[in-house]
Design a protein around this motif. Structure first.
Motif, PDB file in Angstrom:
ATOM      1  N   PRO A 372      -1.874 -25.430 -54.254  1.00 34.74           N
ATOM      2  CA  PRO A 372      -0.869 -25.233 -52.477  1.00 34.74           C
ATOM      3  C   PRO A 372      -1.649 -25.495 -51.793  1.00 34.74           C
ATOM      4  CG  PRO A 372      -0.866 -22.761 -54.093  1.00 34.74           C
ATOM      5  CD  PRO A 372      -1.112 -24.391 -54.677  1.00 34.74           C
ATOM      6  N   ALA A 373      -2.052 -25.354 -50.754  1.00 38.70           N
ATOM      7  CA  ALA A 373      -2.251 -25.786 -49.123  1.00 38.70           C
ATOM      8  C   ALA A 373      -2.254 -24.548 -48.665  1.00 38.70           C
ATOM      9  CB  ALA A 373      -2.325 -27.209 -48.608  1.00 38.70           C
ATOM     10  N   VAL A 374      -3.191 -24.341 -47.771  1.00 37.17           N
ATOM     11  CA  VAL A 374      -3.020 -22.263 -47.359  1.00 37.17           C
ATOM     12  C   VAL A 374      -3.582 -22.647 -45.962  1.00 37.17           C
ATOM     13  CG1 VAL A 374      -3.277 -20.182 -47.504  1.00 37.17           C
ATOM     14  CG2 VAL A 374      -2.926 -21.372 -49.199  1.00 37.17           C
ATOM     15  N   LEU A 375      -2.733 -21.777 -45.746  1.00 40.60           N
ATOM     16  CA  LEU A 375      -3.396 -21.227 -44.017  1.00 40.60           C
ATOM     17  C   LEU A 375      -3.228 -19.870 -44.224  1.00 40.60           C
ATOM     18  CD1 LEU A 375      -3.645 -23.078 -40.673  1.00 40.60           C
ATOM     19  CD2 LEU A 375      -1.716 -22.626 -40.230  1.00 40.60           C
ATOM     20  N   ALA A 376      -3.971 -19.093 -43.230  1.00 37.49           N
ATOM     21  CA  ALA A 376      -3.610 -17.519 -44.005  1.00 37.49           C
ATOM     22  C   ALA A 376      -4.837 -17.565 -42.034  1.00 37.49           C
ATOM     23  CB  ALA A 376      -5.759 -17.770 -44.045  1.00 37.49           C
ATOM     24  N   MET A 377      -4.004 -16.398 -41.539  1.00 32.95           N
ATOM     25  CA  MET A 377      -4.120 -15.075 -40.122  1.00 32.95           C
ATOM     26  C   MET A 377      -4.266 -14.783 -40.271  1.00 32.95           C
ATOM     27  SD  MET A 377      -0.708 -18.267 -38.390  1.00 32.95           S
ATOM     28  CE  MET A 377      -0.043 -18.624 -39.906  1.00 32.95           C
ATOM     29  N   THR A 378      -4.551 -13.876 -39.972  1.00 35.22           N
ATOM     30  CA  THR A 378      -4.610 -11.766 -39.661  1.00 35.22           C
ATOM     31  C   THR A 378      -4.191 -10.996 -38.809  1.00 35.22           C
ATOM     32  OG1 THR A 378      -5.791 -11.925 -41.658  1.00 35.22           O
ATOM     33  CG2 THR A 378      -5.915 -10.137 -40.411  1.00 35.22           C
ATOM     34  N   PHE A 379      -3.778 -11.299 -38.238  1.00 38.46           N
ATOM     35  CA  PHE A 379      -3.964 -11.358 -36.021  1.00 38.46           C
ATOM     36  C   PHE A 379      -3.978  -9.685 -36.192  1.00 38.46           C
ATOM     37  CE2 PHE A 379      -1.208 -15.128 -36.022  1.00 38.46           C
ATOM     38  CZ  PHE A 379      -2.695 -16.023 -35.899  1.00 38.46           C
ATOM     39  N   SER A 380      -4.159  -8.629 -37.300  1.00 35.92           N
ATOM     40  CA  SER A 380      -4.262  -7.817 -36.772  1.00 35.92           C
ATOM     41  C   SER A 380      -5.228  -7.400 -35.692  1.00 35.92           C
ATOM     42  CB  SER A 380      -3.560  -6.503 -38.038  1.00 35.92           C
ATOM     43  OG  SER A 380      -4.539  -7.419 -39.115  1.00 35.92           O
ATOM     44  N   GLY A 381      -6.449  -8.235 -36.969  1.00 37.40           N
ATOM     45  CA  GLY A 381      -8.073  -7.806 -36.414  1.00 37.40           C
ATOM     46  C   GLY A 381      -7.860  -7.624 -34.961  1.00 37.40           C
ATOM     47  N   LEU A 382      -6.651  -8.957 -33.981  1.00 35.28           N
ATOM     48  CA  LEU A 382      -6.912  -8.863 -32.658  1.00 35.28           C
ATOM     49  C   LEU A 382      -6.052  -8.140 -32.381  1.00 35.28           C
ATOM     50  CD1 LEU A 382      -8.072 -10.930 -30.770  1.00 35.28           C
ATOM     51  CD2 LEU A 382      -5.508 -12.353 -30.895  1.00 35.28           C
ATOM     52  N   ASP A 383      -5.113  -8.091 -32.813  1.00 36.11           N
ATOM     53  CA  ASP A 383      -4.118  -6.716 -31.675  1.00 36.11           C
ATOM     54  C   ASP A 383      -3.681  -5.981 -33.830  1.00 36.11           C
ATOM     55  OD1 ASP A 383      -2.072  -5.824 -31.018  1.00 36.11           O
ATOM     56  OD2 ASP A 383      -0.439  -7.314 -31.204  1.00 36.11           O
ATOM     57  N   PRO A 384      -4.658  -4.641 -33.895  1.00 39.50           N
ATOM     58  CA  PRO A 384      -4.650  -3.529 -34.090  1.00 39.50           C
ATOM     59  C   PRO A 384      -2.709  -3.130 -34.264  1.00 39.50           C
ATOM     60  CG  PRO A 384      -6.277  -2.890 -33.140  1.00 39.50           C
ATOM     61  CD  PRO A 384      -6.091  -3.942 -32.137  1.00 39.50           C
ATOM     62  N   SER A 385      -1.739  -3.373 -32.826  1.00 37.68           N
ATOM     63  CA  SER A 385      -1.090  -3.194 -33.132  1.00 37.68           C
ATOM     64  C   SER A 385       0.652  -3.038 -34.227  1.00 37.68           C
ATOM     65  CB  SER A 385       0.019  -2.471 -31.428  1.00 37.68           C
ATOM     66  OG  SER A 385       0.533  -4.434 -31.476  1.00 37.68           O
ATOM     67  N   ILE A 386      -0.088  -4.028 -34.669  1.00 38.29           N
ATOM     68  CA  ILE A 386       0.546  -4.862 -35.455  1.00 38.29           C
ATOM     69  C   ILE A 386       0.744  -4.235 -36.810  1.00 38.29           C
ATOM     70  CG2 ILE A 386       1.769  -6.646 -34.675  1.00 38.29           C
ATOM     71  CD1 ILE A 386      -0.372  -8.647 -36.286  1.00 38.29           C
ATOM     72  N   ALA A 387      -0.425  -3.564 -37.396  1.00 39.50           N
ATOM     73  CA  ALA A 387      -0.569  -2.965 -38.890  1.00 39.50           C
ATOM     74  C   ALA A 387      -0.836  -1.407 -38.645  1.00 39.50           C
ATOM     75  CB  ALA A 387      -1.678  -3.906 -39.868  1.00 39.50           C
ATOM     76  N   PRO A 388      -0.130  -0.649 -39.773  1.00 42.66           N
ATOM     77  CA  PRO A 388      -1.138   1.478 -39.420  1.00 42.66           C
ATOM     78  C   PRO A 388      -2.464   1.129 -38.927  1.00 42.66           C
ATOM     79  CG  PRO A 388       0.789   1.004 -40.897  1.00 42.66           C
ATOM     80  CD  PRO A 388       0.320  -0.635 -40.610  1.00 42.66           C
ATOM     81  N   PRO A 389      -3.060   2.358 -38.970  1.00 38.90           N
ATOM     82  CA  PRO A 389      -4.488   2.336 -38.579  1.00 38.90           C
ATOM     83  C   PRO A 389      -4.966   2.340 -40.022  1.00 38.90           C
ATOM     84  CG  PRO A 389      -3.642   3.611 -37.938  1.00 38.90           C
ATOM     85  CD  PRO A 389      -2.090   3.323 -38.503  1.00 38.90           C
ATOM     86  N   GLY A 390      -5.918   1.242 -40.550  1.00 35.80           N
ATOM     87  CA  GLY A 390      -7.174   1.050 -41.512  1.00 35.80           C
ATOM     88  C   GLY A 390      -6.173   0.035 -42.048  1.00 35.80           C
ATOM     89  N   ARG A 391      -5.250  -0.868 -42.685  1.00 34.67           N
ATOM     90  CA  ARG A 391      -4.151  -1.360 -42.540  1.00 34.67           C
ATOM     91  C   ARG A 391      -4.179  -3.005 -42.119  1.00 34.67           C
ATOM     92  NH1 ARG A 391      -5.560   1.748 -45.445  1.00 34.67           N
ATOM     93  NH2 ARG A 391      -4.047   2.580 -47.408  1.00 34.67           N
ATOM     94  N   HIS A 392      -4.555  -4.231 -42.987  1.00 37.44           N
ATOM     95  CA  HIS A 392      -4.015  -5.553 -41.719  1.00 37.44           C
ATOM     96  C   HIS A 392      -2.726  -6.109 -42.449  1.00 37.44           C
ATOM     97  CE1 HIS A 392      -8.400  -5.302 -39.815  1.00 37.44           C
ATOM     98  NE2 HIS A 392      -8.277  -4.709 -40.593  1.00 37.44           N
ATOM     99  N   ASN A 393      -2.451  -7.063 -41.509  1.00 38.94           N
ATOM    100  CA  ASN A 393      -1.540  -7.256 -41.284  1.00 38.94           C
ATOM    101  C   ASN A 393      -1.449  -9.266 -41.765  1.00 38.94           C
ATOM    102  OD1 ASN A 393       1.020  -9.419 -40.581  1.00 38.94           O
ATOM    103  ND2 ASN A 393       1.516  -7.528 -39.232  1.00 38.94           N
ATOM    104  N   THR A 394      -1.761 -10.136 -42.016  1.00 38.64           N
ATOM    105  CA  THR A 394      -2.175 -11.264 -43.063  1.00 38.64           C
ATOM    106  C   THR A 394      -0.307 -11.992 -43.616  1.00 38.64           C
ATOM    107  OG1 THR A 394      -3.925 -10.571 -43.727  1.00 38.64           O
ATOM    108  CG2 THR A 394      -3.428 -12.770 -44.308  1.00 38.64           C
ATOM    109  N   THR A 395      -0.623 -13.553 -43.038  1.00 39.90           N
ATOM    110  CA  THR A 395       0.416 -14.236 -42.752  1.00 39.90           C
ATOM    111  C   THR A 395      -0.188 -15.303 -43.899  1.00 39.90           C
ATOM    112  OG1 THR A 395       1.549 -14.064 -41.334  1.00 39.90           O
ATOM    113  CG2 THR A 395       1.776 -16.363 -42.162  1.00 39.90           C
ATOM    114  N   LEU A 396       0.682 -15.491 -44.777  1.00 39.19           N
ATOM    115  CA  LEU A 396      -0.387 -16.760 -46.011  1.00 39.19           C
ATOM    116  C   LEU A 396       0.938 -18.106 -45.908  1.00 39.19           C
ATOM    117  CD1 LEU A 396      -1.605 -15.398 -48.963  1.00 39.19           C
ATOM    118  CD2 LEU A 396      -2.794 -15.719 -46.886  1.00 39.19           C
ATOM    119  N   TRP A 397       0.063 -19.063 -45.279  1.00 37.07           N
ATOM    120  CA  TRP A 397       1.351 -20.319 -44.890  1.00 37.07           C
ATOM    121  C   TRP A 397       1.385 -21.306 -45.997  1.00 37.07           C
ATOM    122  CZ3 TRP A 397       5.602 -22.779 -43.501  1.00 37.07           C
ATOM    123  CH2 TRP A 397       6.586 -23.601 -43.267  1.00 37.07           C
ATOM    124  N   ALA A 398       1.696 -21.928 -46.667  1.00 38.30           N
ATOM    125  CA  ALA A 398       1.328 -22.989 -47.542  1.00 38.30           C
ATOM    126  C   ALA A 398       2.256 -24.011 -47.637  1.00 38.30           C
ATOM    127  CB  ALA A 398       1.213 -22.655 -49.217  1.00 38.30           C
TER     128      ALA A 398
END
Length: 526
Positions: A372-398
């Motif tokens: 697979p060719a993957v595009l990874a995006m973790t926007f919770s580092g930029l906008d913490p409101s999209i994940a609980p405290p101490g957690r992250h929201n990652t999208t993998l587009w393939a």
């Protein structure tokens, strides 16, 4: 008594809502009908896991900020706030390598410094030339995307440098492939692969003719980077809904349009709601759904069946584009040399274009990519409101994944196994990432179609190949946003010019067409 409105809008995708908002702001009565219980189509965000705001479709808004639509509709006053994705992309250290990452920042000097460290001074200087050459061309492309595609208008947009560069030379520049463009500027394969992977987010392989502008658009991101809407991609939809409501527009969810019929000088719009089917009359219709869905509605309304059948055969949905993993994690991907603060944009997980070519070839054969060719995006580092405290929201587009699996395979049966392979590929670039995953939602080409109405699993609706763009999108007869013999109907959405991605321009174009129609109707309507 049959209800009546100035404009009936089919679907609530962002293009449809943009058009609806412009028309409502002009004082027109506007009613939007959406089959889904969630508005926004592929520009929507839901609580997929407890405490996580997860996008259903798009994540980074690359083009929308360059259109001026947010300012024209004053969407900031209705809750839309963007964070800069800066860096706007990064290519991590490849597996087994000690080469530094390539980080694309809005600041050109900083980007050139990163390229020099990873690829050498010659490549950094070439990148500066690339940006200087392609910034005005990318602006020209956006200008062409902002208005109806007519030959004179496209000529003025795409040939703004006459006198300095011949029409023949400039035409070749626009019509060449992305790969050829990259070969003309750069020597380093890793840099070329990163930019090719960025360009390929439009759908076609960068080996196809006419894909050079898809790579060249990167130059424009040094003037204004992609935006991440605070609260998720669906924040754009929420702002458009708020703007629409402030001007008296209405939205009915869970209420699909089932037929469109032209009667006299008006339209009969049949909708199926919780209380059964009903019909309303509309002076005009804005169809913001997939063009094939619009043709289905016209077919049920008695439009020329032979004509519809011919268009259906000509419209190229394509074999698919990709699949998506939405992940809730305990940590962001640990890319070597790329801290969370630098993961604000698109993670380009490829180091050579052969990787991309093999994945594309496998899809065309009806197979899942061998790697697979993957595009990874973790926007919770930029906008913490999209994940609980101490957690992250990652999208993998393939990319690329076929809609129809070879041998009659069933996506439901292989979805989890393919998701595991996408995670394993990401793990190669970010060791330890798989162990951080607590939640996983898989979107296959089949589920992208069933959940979001994306025919054939194509997030761009119609292939973004050269013969399907500009004056040809989705076919020449429909390219102006009109259906011959169907006055008062305007087409919008990713199926139409300028194509897929979060843009909004097709909705604004449709609004201009219907405003003109309504002006004429006001003069002669009984």
């Amino acid at each position: 008594m049959t209800a009546q409105v100035d404009v009936a809008v089919v679907g609530s995708g962002h293009n449809a809502l943009v058009g609806a908002a412009y028309l409502a702001a002009q004082g027109r009565s506007v009613a939007v009908f959406e089959a889904d219980a969630v508005p926004g189509g592929a520009v929507s965000t839901v609580e997929r896991f407890p405490g996580y705001r997860v996008d259903r479709g798009s994540s980074a808004h690359l083009m929308f900020r360059h259109t001026g639509i947010a300012e024209e509709l004053d969407l900031a006053a209705h809750g839309l706030h963007y964070l800069d994705c800066d860096p706007w992309a990064f290519a991590p250290t490849p597996p087994g390598s000690d080469a530094p990452p390539i980080v694309f920042r809005t600041d050109l000097d900083a980007t050139a410094a990163s390229i020099a460290a990873a690829c050498g001074d010659r490549e950094a200087a070439a990148y500066r030339r690339f940006v200087a050459d392609w910034t005005p061309r990318a602006r020209a492309t956006m200008a062409a995307f902002g208005a109806s595609p007519t030959a004179p208008r496209l000529g003025r947009a795409f040939w703004p440098t006459k006198g300095r560069m011949s029409i023949t030379q400039l035409s070749r520049t626009y019509l060449t492939s992305g790969d050829q463009l990259l070969d003309e500027y750069f020597d380093d394969e890793r840099l070329k692969a990163a930019l090719a992977w960025f360009g390929a987010q439009s759908g076609p392989a960068m080996s196809e003719p006419g894909t050079a502008p898809m790579v060249g658009f990167a130059a424009l991101l040094h003037t204004l980077p992609p935006g991440r809407a605070v609260g998720g991609s669906g924040a754009l939809t929420r702002a458009l809904l708020a703007r629409l409501a402030s001007d008296g527009g209405t939205v009915a969810l869970g209420t699909p349009v089932t037929a469109l019929r032209r009667t006299g000088t008006q339209w009969e719009v049949t909708v199926a709601g919780p209380d059964g089917a009903r019909t309303l009359r509309a002076r005009t219709v804005l169809a913001g759904c997939h063009v094939l869905t619009t043709l289905d509605l016209l077919d049920r309304g008695g439009y020329d069946a032979a004509r519809i059948a011919a268009w259906r055969r000509s419209i190229q949905v394509g074999p698919g584009v990709g699949m998506v993993l939405r992940l809730g994690t305990t940590a962001p991907p640990g890319f070597d040399g790329v801290p969370l603060a630098d993961q604000a944009g698109l993670g380009l997980l490829t180091a050579d274009r052969g990787h991309l070519a093999r994945a594309r070839g496998d899809m065309l054969a009806g197979d899942a990519p061998r790697r697979p060719a993957v595009l990874a995006m973790t926007f919770s580092g930029l906008d913490p409101s999209i994940a609980p405290p101490g957690r992250h929201n990652t999208t993998l587009w393939a990319q690329w994944y076929p809609y129809a699996l070879g041998g009659g395979g069933d996506w439901a049966a292989v979805a989890d196994a393919e998701a595991d392979r996408i995670v394993a590929e990401t793990e190669r670039w970010a060791p330890g990432f798989a162990a951080t995953i607590e939640h996983r939602h898989v979107q296959t080409p089949a589920s992208l179609e069933s959940e979001l109405g994306l025919r054939g699993g194509n997030v761009m609706h119609v292939e973004m190949a050269l013969h399907n763009m500009l004056l040809f999108r989705p076919v020449p007869e429909l390219a102006g946003g009109r259906v011959p013999g169907a006055p008062g109907l305007a087409l919008a959405g990713a199926s139409m010019h300028p194509g897929g991605g979060v843009n909004g321009s097709s909705g604004r174009i449709a609004a201009r067409l219907l405003a003109r129609d309504l002006g004429h109707l006001a003069r002669w309507r009984p």
